[in-house]
Scaffold this motif. Structure first.
Motif, PDB file in Angstrom:
ATOM      1  N   PRO A  27      54.524  -1.888  -7.261  1.00 23.00           N
ATOM      2  CA  PRO A  27      53.431  -1.274  -8.021  1.00 23.00           C
ATOM      3  C   PRO A  27      52.514  -0.448  -7.133  1.00 23.00           C
ATOM      4  CG  PRO A  27      53.144  -3.660  -7.846  1.00 23.00           C
ATOM      5  CD  PRO A  27      54.469  -3.325  -7.255  1.00 23.00           C
ATOM      6  N   GLY A  30      46.254   0.158  -8.782  1.00 23.50           N
ATOM      7  CA  GLY A  30      45.844  -0.073 -10.149  1.00 23.50           C
ATOM      8  C   GLY A  30      46.965  -0.520 -11.070  1.00 23.50           C
ATOM      9  N   GLU A  31      48.148  -0.825 -10.531  1.00 16.24           N
ATOM     10  CA  GLU A  31      49.282  -1.271 -11.327  1.00 16.24           C
ATOM     11  C   GLU A  31      49.653  -2.698 -10.945  1.00 16.24           C
ATOM     12  OE1 GLU A  31      51.666   2.944 -11.819  1.00 16.24           O
ATOM     13  OE2 GLU A  31      52.333   1.527 -10.303  1.00 16.24           O
ATOM     14  N   VAL A  32      50.361  -3.383 -11.807  1.00 12.18           N
ATOM     15  CA  VAL A  32      50.897  -4.705 -11.502  1.00 12.18           C
ATOM     16  C   VAL A  32      52.364  -4.730 -11.876  1.00 12.18           C
ATOM     17  CG1 VAL A  32      48.713  -5.941 -11.811  1.00 12.18           C
ATOM     18  CG2 VAL A  32      50.261  -5.670 -13.750  1.00 12.18           C
ATOM     19  N   LYS A  33      53.106  -5.628 -11.273  1.00 14.05           N
ATOM     20  CA  LYS A  33      54.511  -5.826 -11.602  1.00 14.05           C
ATOM     21  C   LYS A  33      54.625  -7.190 -12.270  1.00 14.05           C
ATOM     22  CE  LYS A  33      59.047  -5.750  -9.362  1.00 14.05           C
ATOM     23  NZ  LYS A  33      59.711  -5.559  -8.059  1.00 14.05           N
ATOM     24  N   HIS A  74      53.072 -13.071 -13.484  1.00 15.69           N
ATOM     25  CA  HIS A  74      52.542 -12.049 -12.578  1.00 15.69           C
ATOM     26  C   HIS A  74      53.106 -12.269 -11.187  1.00 15.69           C
ATOM     27  CE1 HIS A  74      49.380 -10.456  -9.870  1.00 15.69           C
ATOM     28  NE2 HIS A  74      49.421  -9.477 -10.726  1.00 15.69           N
ATOM     29  N   MET A  77      49.848  -7.916  -6.876  1.00 17.31           N
ATOM     30  CA  MET A  77      49.448  -6.516  -7.027  1.00 17.31           C
ATOM     31  C   MET A  77      49.827  -5.722  -5.802  1.00 17.31           C
ATOM     32  SD  MET A  77      45.818  -6.938  -8.934  1.00 17.31           S
ATOM     33  CE  MET A  77      45.601  -5.239  -9.335  1.00 17.31           C
TER      34      MET A  77
END
Length: 77
Positions: A27, A30-33, A74, A77
């Motif tokens: 990611p 500001g993104e998450v995987k 999650h 990050m």
């Protein structure tokens, strides 16, 4: 990683395939995987695959439904 691939419209049992996919990139800012454990096909998805919802969209728009419900966890990050 596995996913669903649809290359043509028709009966879901004939045209929906489970395929191995490349893992997405890490990611960005500001993104998450999120690791998705399952994401079911629902009645709306099956009607789209069959071409039953008015004019069929292009397959590129049916490959990923933006409002899909999924279960996962999650991974940072």
């Amino acid at each position: 990683m596995r996913g669903i691939q649809i290359t043509q419209f028709g009966k879901p049992e004939d045209v929906v395939r489970v395929v191995d996919l490349q893992e997405p990139n890490a990611p960005g800012a500001g993104e998450v995987k999120v690791a998705v454990e399952f994401s079911p096909l629902n009645l709306h998805d099956l009607k789209v695959v069959r071409g039953e919802l008015g004019r069929p969209p292009t397959l590129q728009t049916t490959a990923c439904t933006p409002a899909t419900r999924a279960t996962g966890f999650h991974r940072g990050m």
